[in-house]
Design an enzyme around this catalytic site. Structure first.
Site, PDB file in Angstrom:
ATOM      1  N   SER A  89      43.383  22.547  78.271  1.00 45.99           N
ATOM      2  CA  SER A  89      43.851  21.222  77.845  1.00 45.99           C
ATOM      3  C   SER A  89      45.328  21.288  77.486  1.00 45.99           C
ATOM      4  O   SER A  89      45.928  22.361  77.440  1.00 45.99           O
ATOM      5  CB  SER A  89      43.042  20.734  76.634  1.00 45.99           C
ATOM      6  OG  SER A  89      43.417  21.457  75.462  1.00 45.99           O
ATOM      7  N   SER A  91      46.744  20.474  74.569  1.00 46.87           N
ATOM      8  CA  SER A  91      46.985  20.394  73.125  1.00 46.87           C
ATOM      9  C   SER A  91      48.075  21.344  72.642  1.00 46.87           C
ATOM     10  O   SER A  91      48.609  21.162  71.548  1.00 46.87           O
ATOM     11  CB  SER A  91      45.694  20.677  72.358  1.00 46.87           C
ATOM     12  OG  SER A  91      45.307  22.029  72.497  1.00 46.87           O
ATOM     13  N   LYS A 146      45.418  27.459  68.830  1.00 44.68           N
ATOM     14  CA  LYS A 146      46.367  26.618  68.111  1.00 44.68           C
ATOM     15  C   LYS A 146      47.420  27.524  67.477  1.00 44.68           C
ATOM     16  O   LYS A 146      47.365  28.748  67.563  1.00 44.68           O
ATOM     17  CB  LYS A 146      45.672  25.796  67.004  1.00 44.68           C
ATOM     18  CG  LYS A 146      44.494  24.940  67.463  1.00 44.68           C
ATOM     19  CD  LYS A 146      44.915  23.788  68.347  1.00 44.68           C
ATOM     20  CE  LYS A 146      43.709  22.985  68.815  1.00 44.68           C
ATOM     21  NZ  LYS A 146      44.058  21.947  69.815  1.00 44.68           N
ATOM     22  N   SER A 255      46.218  16.545  69.912  1.00 45.31           N
ATOM     23  CA  SER A 255      45.561  17.800  69.560  1.00 45.31           C
ATOM     24  C   SER A 255      44.540  17.556  68.464  1.00 45.31           C
ATOM     25  O   SER A 255      44.857  16.963  67.421  1.00 45.31           O
ATOM     26  CB  SER A 255      46.593  18.834  69.086  1.00 45.31           C
ATOM     27  OG  SER A 255      45.946  19.998  68.600  1.00 45.31           O
TER      28      SER A 255
END
Length: 307
Positions: A89, A91, A146, A255
Site C-alpha cells: 500500500s 501508507s 510504519k 495511513s
C-alpha cells in the site's frame, strides 16, 4: 504467534530433519542388513544393479534429505537475519512505494523464535525514526510497516498536520527532554504525488537524527473522531506506555497507524527495514489491457538503503 508461512517453514524443516535422522540411524542400517542377507543368499555374487536396488532410498526420504539443508538455511536466514517483504500500500510514501521489495533486519531488535515469538536474545530496541515492521496489534498474524515516532514515556501530539514530541527523560535521554517541541518540516514540492484528485505536499521531516520525506494532503481533513482515545489526554495527544511504541505512516493523510489504534507492544516488533532490493512499477490505467498486477517496469533508481 508468527504468521502461517513462518509456521509452515518451521514445520517443514522439522519434518525433513526428522526423516533424515530416521533414515540415518534406523532405515539406512536396515537396508545395509538387507544387502548383506541378499548377498549371502546369492552366494556372495550380487550384481551391482541388484545391490543398488536394495540400497535405494524411498522417494520421500530422498526428497527430504535433498531439500533439508536448503530449507534449514532459509528458515534460519528468514527467522533470525533478514526477511523479505513486499510493500502492498501507499501508507509509507514517498519513502516506500507500492511494488517495493524490501529486506527487514531481524536482529536489529530482540531476536525471537519464529513460531511463538518469544525473545531468545535481547538486542537493541527500536529508535525514533526507524522504519519498522511489526505484528499489527489488532491482528497479530498481519505484518505492518510504519515509522517509529514515540518511544516509551514520550508524549506525542499530532495537531493540524503538525507533529509535536515531548521526549521522556530517561537515563539515556537527559538533554532536550521534558519539553514539547514541534518536529521541523521543510517543504520540497507540491503536486508530485496525488491522493485521489488532491495534490500532496512533500516535506522533509527532521526526526531526531533521521531526515526523511513525508506527504501531506492539505485538502483532506484529519478524521480525529476515529482517533484512538487514551484516558486523561486530548483526542490528538498520545502518551506512550512502557514497553510500547507509537508509529505513523509517512503518507500522513493516507495511513491507518497509531493515531487510530494506539500503540505497538515491544513484543510485536519484527525488525528494521533497511534495504530496497527490487522495485516494480505497475500500470494504473483502468482502460489498459495489461492487468494491474503485472509489472511494467523496474525502478532501478529506488534500489538502496532505506532512510
Amino acid at each position: 504467534m508468527a504468521g502461517y508461512f513462518a509456521i509452515f517453514l518451521v514445520l517443514l524443516t522439522l519434518a525433513c530433519g526428522l526423516i533424515w535422522l530416521l533414515d540415518k540411524f534406523v532405515l539406512a542400517p536396515k537396508r545395509q542388513q538387507q544387502l548383506v542377507m541378499a548377498q549371502s543368499a546369492a552366494g556372495g555374487q550380487l550384481s551391482l544393479e541388484a545391490s543398488e536396488t536394495v540400497l535405494k532410498e524411498p522417494q520421500l526420504i530422498e526428497t527430504a534429505k535433498s531439500i533439508f539443508p536448503v530449507i534449514a538455511l532459509i528458515t534460519i536466514f528468514r527467522s533470525f537475519i533478514y526477511e523479505p517483504f513486499q510493500i502492498p500500500s501507499g501508507s509509507m510514501m514517498p519513502t516506500l512505494l507500492v511494488g517495493d521489495f524490501i529486506l527487514v533486519e531481524k536482529f536489529s531488535y530482540d531476536v525471537k523464535d519464529p513460531v511463538w515469538r518469544k525473545t531468545l536474545y535481547s538486542n537493541n530496541t527500536p529508535q525514533r525514526g526507524d522504519v519498522a515492521v511489526f505484528k499489527y496489534p489488532e491482528q497479530p498474524t498481519v505484518d505492518y510497516i510504519k515509522r517509529v515516532i514515540g518511544l516509551p514515556g514520550d508524549r506525542v501530539i499530532y495537531r493540524n498536520k503538525q507533529l509535536y514530541i515531548e521526549k521522556a527523560c530517561t537515563a539515556a535521554e537527559q538533554t532536550d527532554c521534558g519539553k514539547l517541541e514541534a518536529v521541523a518540516i521543510t517543504l520540497k514540492n507540491e503536486g508530485e504525488f496525488f491522493q485521489e484528485l488532491y495534490p500532496q505536499r512533500r516535506y522533509t521531516e527532521q526526526l531526531a537524527d533521521v531526515a526523511h520525506d513525508i506527504l501531506q494532503t492539505p485538502a483532506k481533513r484529519e478524521h480525529m473522531e476515529f482517533f484512538f482515545k487514551q484516558n486523561d489526554t486530548a483526542i490528538d495527544e498520545f502518551i506512550v506506555p512502557a514497553d510500547h511504541y507509537f508509529v505513523l505512516g509517512d503518507n500522513r493523510d493516507n495511513s491507518r497507524d497509531g493515531r487510530f489504534w494506539g500503540f505497538v507492544p515491544a513484543d510485536n516488533m519484527v525488525g528494521k527495514a533497511v534495504f530496497i532490493w527490487m522495485s516494480f512499477e505497475f500500470n494504473d490505467d483502468p482502460n489498459s489491457w495489461i492487468p494491474g498486477w503485472v509489472p511494467t517496469g523496474i525502478r532501478f533508481e529506488r534500489l538502496g538503503a532505506i532512510h
